[in-house]
Write an enzyme that holds these catalytic residues in place. Structure first.
Site, PDB file in Angstrom:
ATOM      1  N   CYS A 168       0.812  -1.220   0.000  1.00 13.61           N
ATOM      2  CA  CYS A 168       0.000   0.000   0.000  1.00 13.61           C
ATOM      3  C   CYS A 168       0.845   1.269   0.000  1.00 13.61           C
ATOM      4  O   CYS A 168       0.377   2.329  -0.425  1.00 13.61           O
ATOM      5  CB  CYS A 168      -0.958  -0.018   1.183  1.00 13.61           C
ATOM      6  N   HIS A 199      -5.596   5.664  -1.430  1.00 19.43           N
ATOM      7  CA  HIS A 199      -6.049   6.706  -0.508  1.00 19.43           C
ATOM      8  C   HIS A 199      -5.363   8.022  -0.881  1.00 19.43           C
ATOM      9  O   HIS A 199      -4.253   8.023  -1.440  1.00 19.43           O
ATOM     10  CB  HIS A 199      -5.689   6.281   0.919  1.00 19.43           C
ATOM     11  N   VAL A 201      -3.488  10.180   0.528  1.00 22.98           N
ATOM     12  CA  VAL A 201      -2.106  10.465   0.921  1.00 22.98           C
ATOM     13  C   VAL A 201      -1.104   9.568   0.201  1.00 22.98           C
ATOM     14  O   VAL A 201       0.104   9.781   0.316  1.00 22.98           O
ATOM     15  CB  VAL A 201      -1.890  10.352   2.448  1.00 22.98           C
ATOM     16  N   LYS A 202      -1.578   8.576  -0.541  1.00 20.44           N
ATOM     17  CA  LYS A 202      -0.669   7.681  -1.262  1.00 20.44           C
ATOM     18  C   LYS A 202      -0.156   8.361  -2.531  1.00 20.44           C
ATOM     19  O   LYS A 202      -0.678   9.380  -2.980  1.00 20.44           O
ATOM     20  CB  LYS A 202      -1.375   6.374  -1.600  1.00 20.44           C
ATOM     21  N   THR A 203       0.865   7.753  -3.149  1.00 21.22           N
ATOM     22  CA  THR A 203       1.490   8.355  -4.326  1.00 21.22           C
ATOM     23  C   THR A 203       0.505   8.495  -5.476  1.00 21.22           C
ATOM     24  O   THR A 203       0.510   9.487  -6.205  1.00 21.22           O
ATOM     25  CB  THR A 203       2.707   7.509  -4.753  1.00 21.22           C
TER      26      THR A 203
END
Length: 416
Positions: A168, A199, A201-203
């Site tokens: 993740c 999500h 905040v992910k890359t």
């Protein structure tokens, strides 16, 4: 009269990067015929599988749903065990428990929070001592760094256990293979499945979303079934011939069957459009994150150990999702909460990744005597500093200067 300088922009620990192309992609879906699972989902799955060098990608509604689907696809259940490192988000262990299997926590390297082969061996031995069959291992690629997949895979395979990578944090990361080549995380050359989260905040952001990559067509097919109520429209799989077919032997167009119970874990075309647009810029995102992490490394290295980067994982080219540092809070005479508060006053956000999951009340009740020194040591010292696309080298300097200022002042106070 001179105006006061403008207040500095607050820097959160993470933030999505949305541009006009992303907005146009989502708008096009909103103006079209499909909002829920439709052609955009199929396009995203194809692009993700290609990007990860995997045969299949199965999208779903969140990273947690992806973890659950991966565990379900292996038929995890009561009497089985899955090994989970204690330094991870709650979802890794919770997905195991949602199948009825037992989550057995493993210790980690205290300097980077990653599961090691030795810690995996110890956790497997504990599970077997409890009469549990170790059916799966879930290494977590924390902050974008890979765990030792070659070593962990050898330990797992020796016990007949499957490997589910919790990737993740690690889309865009590469890891070494036994033949010396490098492969993208998600290629599943050393695992059965790899799980991703999208999500914000992910890359790569989808708003909410997740996916599982695999090279096993049976696993992919089962996850697709389970993400949509366990329901199939495939006439070749129907059992109830009397209801399924008309007098001519053709399948009734409305007919479906549910061979086993499933969930509503589908991804919408709206979310897939955003994720597909973002995926097209993954290489640029990763390059920026690596450059920022390198600048952090350089500036922190000049501070003489006030805060140190986490230990780098061998055989890994990380796509940094987080930038954690290790700080001897007690040695500096400061509580972590105080440091975070003072950084926040300076306009800088920070976060802790993660509280060891074996310390959570639910799991502590299940494993009351469990002590994992490496996980506790990592947790005591870790702090995640701002890292996101849109941050620049001046921002990194500002973060490091603020961190240095707080710790230096506190160390001086503690010594006086």
């Amino acid at each position: 009269m001179r105006r006061p300088p403008p207040a500095e922009t607050f820097l959160p620990y993470a933030r999505q990067q949305i541009d006009d192309h992303d907005i146009d992609a989502v708008t096009a879906v909103l103006r079209g015929d499909w909002l829920t699972t439709g052609p955009m989902v199929a396009r995203f799955e194809q692009a993700l599988a290609q990007r990860c060098s995997a045969q299949h990608a199965v999208s779903c509604s969140s990273g947690t749903a992806a973890l659950h689907l991966a565990c379900l696809a292996l038929n995890l259940g009561p009497g089985d065990a899955a090994i989970v490192p204690s330094i991870t988000f709650l979802a890794t262990a919770n997905a195991v428990r949602m199948t009825g299997a037992e989550a057995i926590f493993a210790d980690v390297d205290p300097d980077n929070g990653l599961l090691t082969p030795a810690a995996l061996e110890a956790a497997c031995a504990r599970a077997e001592a409890q009469g549990l069959a170790v059916k799966a291992v879930l290494p977590v690629h924390l902050a974008g760094q890979c765990a030792d997949l070659m070593g962990l895979s050898q330990v797992a395979r020796a016990r007949g256990a499957a490997v589910i990578e919790d990737a993740c944090h690690a889309i865009g990361t590469y890891h070494a293979c036994p033949d010396g080549s490098a492969t993208p995380v998600g290629s599943c050359r050393l695992s059965d499945m790899a799980v991703f989260s999208f999500h914000p905040v992910k890359t790569v952001a989808a708003g909410e979303g997740g996916a599982v990559t695999t090279n096993d067509p049976a696993l992919a097919r089962r996850m697709r079934l389970l993400r949509s109520h366990g329901m199939t429209h495939d006439a070749a799989e129907f059992d109830n011939d009397a209801m399924a077919f008309d007098a001519s032997g053709d399948a009734n167009p409305w007919y479906y069957e549910m061979p086993e119970i499933g969930w509503n874990y589908r991804l919408s075309d709206i979310h897939a459009a955003l994720a597909l647009s973002q995926l097209g810029r993954l290489d640029a995102f990763v390059e920026q994150r690596r450059a920022l992490a390198q600048r952090y490394d350089e500036l922190l290295g000049a501070l003489g150990g006030l805060a140190t980067p986490i230990r780098r994982s061998r055989g890994c080219l990380p796509a940094w999702h987080l930038y954690p540092v290790l700080i001897d809070f007690a040695g500096h005479g400061i509580e972590r909460s105080q440091l975070m508060a003072e950084l926040r006053e300076a306009g800088i956000g920070s976060q802790v990744h993660y509280i060891p999951v074996h310390r959570q009340p639910y799991y502590r009740d299940r494993h009351p005597q469990l002590m994992l020194d490496g996980a506790d040591a990592y947790y005591r010292r870790t702090l995640s500093l701002p890292l996101f696309v849109g941050l620049n080298v001046a921002d990194v300097r500002r973060v490091v200067d603020a961190l240095h200022g707080v710790l230096s002042r506190q160390t001086t106070r503690a010594a006086s």
